[in-house]
Design an enzyme around this catalytic site. Sequence first.
Site, PDB file in Angstrom:
ATOM      1  N   HIS A 373      -6.681   6.145   1.684  1.00 56.94           N
ATOM      2  CA  HIS A 373      -7.097   4.807   2.117  1.00 56.94           C
ATOM      3  C   HIS A 373      -8.096   4.810   3.266  1.00 56.94           C
ATOM      4  O   HIS A 373      -8.325   3.765   3.866  1.00 56.94           O
ATOM      5  CB  HIS A 373      -5.887   3.977   2.560  1.00 56.94           C
ATOM      6  CG  HIS A 373      -4.935   3.625   1.465  1.00 56.94           C
ATOM      7  ND1 HIS A 373      -4.980   2.432   0.798  1.00 56.94           N
ATOM      8  CD2 HIS A 373      -3.906   4.318   0.934  1.00 56.94           C
ATOM      9  CE1 HIS A 373      -4.005   2.392  -0.104  1.00 56.94           C
ATOM     10  NE2 HIS A 373      -3.346   3.534  -0.043  1.00 56.94           N
ATOM     11  N   LYS A 564      -8.443 -10.088  10.496  1.00 61.43           N
ATOM     12  CA  LYS A 564      -8.061  -8.726  10.094  1.00 61.43           C
ATOM     13  C   LYS A 564      -7.686  -7.990  11.362  1.00 61.43           C
ATOM     14  O   LYS A 564      -7.850  -8.533  12.463  1.00 61.43           O
ATOM     15  CB  LYS A 564      -9.220  -8.018   9.382  1.00 61.43           C
ATOM     16  CG  LYS A 564     -10.557  -8.105  10.154  1.00 61.43           C
ATOM     17  CD  LYS A 564     -11.699  -7.426   9.409  1.00 61.43           C
ATOM     18  CE  LYS A 564     -12.306  -8.296   8.328  1.00 61.43           C
ATOM     19  NZ  LYS A 564     -12.074  -7.796   6.969  1.00 61.43           N
ATOM     20  N   ARG A 565      -7.180  -6.749  11.245  1.00 65.19           N
ATOM     21  CA  ARG A 565      -6.919  -5.965  12.451  1.00 65.19           C
ATOM     22  C   ARG A 565      -8.184  -5.905  13.311  1.00 65.19           C
ATOM     23  O   ARG A 565      -9.301  -5.888  12.788  1.00 65.19           O
ATOM     24  CB  ARG A 565      -6.504  -4.534  12.088  1.00 65.19           C
ATOM     25  CG  ARG A 565      -5.086  -4.404  11.601  1.00 65.19           C
ATOM     26  CD  ARG A 565      -4.072  -4.794  12.646  1.00 65.19           C
ATOM     27  NE  ARG A 565      -3.890  -3.779  13.642  1.00 65.19           N
ATOM     28  CZ  ARG A 565      -2.718  -3.181  13.896  1.00 65.19           C
ATOM     29  NH1 ARG A 565      -1.630  -3.517  13.226  1.00 65.19           N
ATOM     30  NH2 ARG A 565      -2.633  -2.270  14.842  1.00 65.19           N
ATOM     31  N   LYS A 570     -14.697  -2.617  12.320  1.00 67.49           N
ATOM     32  CA  LYS A 570     -14.719  -3.916  11.636  1.00 67.49           C
ATOM     33  C   LYS A 570     -15.675  -4.904  12.320  1.00 67.49           C
ATOM     34  O   LYS A 570     -15.977  -5.960  11.794  1.00 67.49           O
ATOM     35  CB  LYS A 570     -13.309  -4.492  11.555  1.00 67.49           C
ATOM     36  CG  LYS A 570     -12.349  -3.637  10.719  1.00 67.49           C
ATOM     37  CD  LYS A 570     -10.960  -4.245  10.657  1.00 67.49           C
ATOM     38  CE  LYS A 570      -9.905  -3.344  10.034  1.00 67.49           C
ATOM     39  NZ  LYS A 570      -9.927  -3.321   8.558  1.00 67.49           N
ATOM     40  N   THR A 672      -9.208  -6.051   1.692  1.00 67.81           N
ATOM     41  CA  THR A 672      -8.554  -6.928   0.715  1.00 67.81           C
ATOM     42  C   THR A 672      -8.636  -8.381   1.184  1.00 67.81           C
ATOM     43  O   THR A 672      -8.569  -9.297   0.369  1.00 67.81           O
ATOM     44  CB  THR A 672      -7.083  -6.527   0.497  1.00 67.81           C
ATOM     45  OG1 THR A 672      -6.483  -6.317   1.781  1.00 67.81           O
ATOM     46  CG2 THR A 672      -6.957  -5.276  -0.335  1.00 67.81           C
ATOM     47  N   LYS A 676      -9.178 -12.091  -0.757  1.00 68.43           N
ATOM     48  CA  LYS A 676      -8.299 -13.256  -0.544  1.00 68.43           C
ATOM     49  C   LYS A 676      -9.121 -14.477  -0.166  1.00 68.43           C
ATOM     50  O   LYS A 676      -8.877 -15.595  -0.639  1.00 68.43           O
ATOM     51  CB  LYS A 676      -7.256 -12.941   0.542  1.00 68.43           C
ATOM     52  CG  LYS A 676      -6.270 -11.864   0.109  1.00 68.43           C
ATOM     53  CD  LYS A 676      -5.507 -11.238   1.277  1.00 68.43           C
ATOM     54  CE  LYS A 676      -4.824  -9.942   0.810  1.00 68.43           C
ATOM     55  NZ  LYS A 676      -4.285  -9.149   1.943  1.00 68.43           N
TER      56      LYS A 676
HETATM   57  N1  GPU Z   1      -5.722   0.985   5.770  1.00 67.05           N
HETATM   58 BR1  GPU Z   1      -5.331   4.967   6.237  1.00 67.05          BR
HETATM   59  C1  GPU Z   1      -4.737   0.485   6.589  1.00 67.05           C
HETATM   60  O1  GPU Z   1      -4.523  -0.729   6.648  1.00 67.05           O
HETATM   61  N2  GPU Z   1      -3.986   1.333   7.340  1.00 67.05           N
HETATM   62  C2  GPU Z   1      -4.123   2.682   7.271  1.00 67.05           C
HETATM   63  O2  GPU Z   1      -3.405   3.439   7.947  1.00 67.05           O
HETATM   64  C3  GPU Z   1      -5.121   3.168   6.398  1.00 67.05           C
HETATM   65  C4  GPU Z   1      -5.912   2.329   5.668  1.00 67.05           C
HETATM   66  C5  GPU Z   1      -6.480   0.031   4.934  1.00 67.05           C
HETATM   67  C6  GPU Z   1      -7.991   0.216   4.875  1.00 67.05           C
HETATM   68  O3  GPU Z   1      -8.532   0.190   6.163  1.00 67.05           O
HETATM   69  C7  GPU Z   1      -8.574  -0.935   4.055  1.00 67.05           C
HETATM   70  O4  GPU Z   1      -9.948  -0.781   3.898  1.00 67.05           O
HETATM   71  C8  GPU Z   1      -7.902  -0.992   2.692  1.00 67.05           C
HETATM   72  O5  GPU Z   1      -8.285  -2.161   2.010  1.00 67.05           O
HETATM   73  C9  GPU Z   1      -6.390  -0.993   2.826  1.00 67.05           C
HETATM   74  O6  GPU Z   1      -5.955   0.103   3.625  1.00 67.05           O
HETATM   75  C10 GPU Z   1      -5.692  -0.889   1.499  1.00 67.05           C
HETATM   76  O7  GPU Z   1      -6.238   0.131   0.733  1.00 67.05           O
END
Ligand code: GPU
Length: 830
Positions: A373, A564-565, A570, A672, A676
Amino acid sequence: ERKAINFDLLTSKTIKSKRIGLSKNDIKDSFLENLFFHIGRVPKGATIMDYYQALAYTVRDRVFKEFVTTVKRISDEDLRVVAYLSAEYLPGPHLANNLLSLGITEQTAAAMAELGIDMEELILQEEEPGLGNGGLGRLASCYLDSMATIGIPSIAYGIRYEFGIFEQHIKNGLQEEYTDKWLQYGNPWEVVRSEIGYNIMFGGSTKHVTDSNGNFTVNWIPDSKLRGTAYDTPILGYKGYGSILRLWRAEAIDTFDFSAYNKGDYYKAVQEKILSENITKVLYPNDEQETGKELRLKQQYFFVSCSLQDLIRLHLLQGRILDTLHEKFAIQLNDTHPAIAVAELMRLLVDDYQIDWDKSWNITQRCFGYTNHTLLPEALEKWSIPLFRRVLPRHLEIIYEINHRFVQELKYQHGCSDEQLSRMALIDHSGEGSIRMAHLATVGSHKVNGVSALHSELLKKHVLYDFAQLWPDKFCNVTNGISPRRFIALSNPLLTGLITETIGSGWLTDLKELSKLENMAEDPTFQNKWMAIKQTNKASLSDHIKLETGISVDPSMMFDVHVKRIHEYKRQHLNVLNILHLYLQIKKGNNKDMIPMAFIFAGKAAPGYFMAKLIIKLITAVGDLINQDTEVNDKLKVIFLPDFSVKKAQHIYPAADLSEQISMAGKEASGTGNMKLSLNGALTIGTLDGANVEMMEEIGMDNFFLFGLNAEEVQHKKQGNYKPGDHYVHNLHLREVMDFLISGALSPENPKLFQPIYEQLLYDDPYMIMADFESYLISRAKVYEEWGNQSNWTKKSIINVARMGKFSSDRSIQDYSSLIWKIDSFQNRP
Ligand code: GPU
């Protein structure tokens, strides 16, 4: 031998009406029964929380019926099952979702109304389980929803954190963290399975022994043991099947040490209980960043070992032998957080069940799939070898053995160079040495996937380059998706109603059907209805903003949403630089045809992430400056909504006009939130990053505001000698904004407050904000132009929704099923 109870009793007449009937009267009767016999209240003394709980139990009974029916089918037909391993889940509130899935929202509201209760008020009582940080945890929950909806037999495993993601408060513009007490009023959605528990060992040493028959075995002599107990939450798909979220809680094996107690040491007598329970106390609040904490490694191993032992138990229960474990289960690793599973399954097979190494390795590789991810180097998990040895001595040996065999294979079968070997090894020998968890997951799995087309390509090109060269067929892509049930049906009932009345209700389980809306995009009557709904949703969010922050926002403003975070990649601060630019323009009197805009931010920062917290302070400082200034505040508002959560997100997305997806290209694996917001009719301003690329392909260039460097250009610029200061020199607007940032006007009490941001941008700028600023402004100018023609904007909004079909998590799950899991849904079975 117990005599089995006839399963048909479950659907017998008495049980049916009493506990699972779906009519208004059945629901009302059950509710009252639960209020009396489960909660122990008469209506007069009952609190609103009692009502909520009584309704939750009422709904849970009905969920259980579906769940038990699915489990029976899986067991009777001995079906292949997905085991989803994730350290994080963000299910959001359960009540409304379960009502929707059961199709009983209306009759339940009516039943409550007859009792003088407002169901909506009960729904608001629920504390959501904040068992994740952000995108990764929410994705896991969308996937559970889809597996249950489509009918992919599944079980999801994770950790039952007693304290989930912290509650975010904003004081003086700064983030403060408070404990999340989601369990304080109990949790009606879970059932504890006290009989389902496993012993977990930590520390100590290993003993290699050869018995009198010459058989070689390894004994692990741990220095502590504890027990993991299962807590089950049934998950119901939309008018579909059941699945289950099984979360592990750590407990002491002996909760009380009598020998210590008898010696008068009461503290020591309960110490083990306290230490054991620590393991599942709290979620680490870091998103994509690992710090190498021992407790975190213990959490990972704890839940992985419980889950694998559970799978083995279930497998043997079916009367199967372990040689066929991979035929029964497809185990998916949600990032590397559960990657220790590769070594743990080897340990269980080789040490506990005495299956030889090669056979065990074959089973292991065929069981696992690994989803990556992130490409961020700081987020690639590594565990220091001394720490690892202390916590998991046997697993270190196993990883060394896997590594040894892998390196031999590379050397002698593939003729790899020493350089390749050291790049690919599971062990990084620099410093005190560390284990590369992404390499362990890649070597131990039969498939590795990224989460968007771009991300999967970059994965093969950079982070896992050598592996992709070696095993091209191992790599694939599954673009992320979102649950249309949660992120439009539940959160945007008005738009859902309009869509269903226009194209029927099939789109909720087949999102591609949204394309039927294209015909309506230019229909003025339809456009008016569409706009009116957006307006209502904005008014509702505006009320909420007033309540939470005291700030009034005119719902006729354009709602520009960035939620978002908080993370530098970002680029929330790029958004802020533009806001300051607009502010300065107004102050100079250049505001004749400026569009009134409300900038809405929300998101949590990791507690130890200095820059992210400073960005929150920057947003709120800009808000304080602007929101009170009568010269600008009819044109601009800046809002930071505290404590972003699934519940809050559901309120925000339906009210957005513009969606900010402005990460530096090559950094956001997928995103994501982008999907949304678009599904709720917002237009996107964004870079060619993550799934934005595929969204733009679907939606079309004309309906998407693109800007900025692409991933290749970023790469290229980084390799050259990028001088952010050049942009400062050449772009007047940027210069004005940067000068203002450092002027002290934003923080008179502490004029140097934002100097770290200023200096980083000017002298380093790792996320190329300076390089993308001008392009961002140009793209925004197009936004303003398009907004000026509301009918045209609405047409684009409708087209955005109509072309979102690809981004359903149902499609993602179909992809996983066919590419990786090789599992058929119930729907496709006779
Ligand atoms: N993502 Br690795 C997280 O939220 N936490 C993590 O520890 C890691 C990845 C996110 C990605 O930043 C985001 O781009 C992606 O859409 C999401 O995971 C789900 O795949």
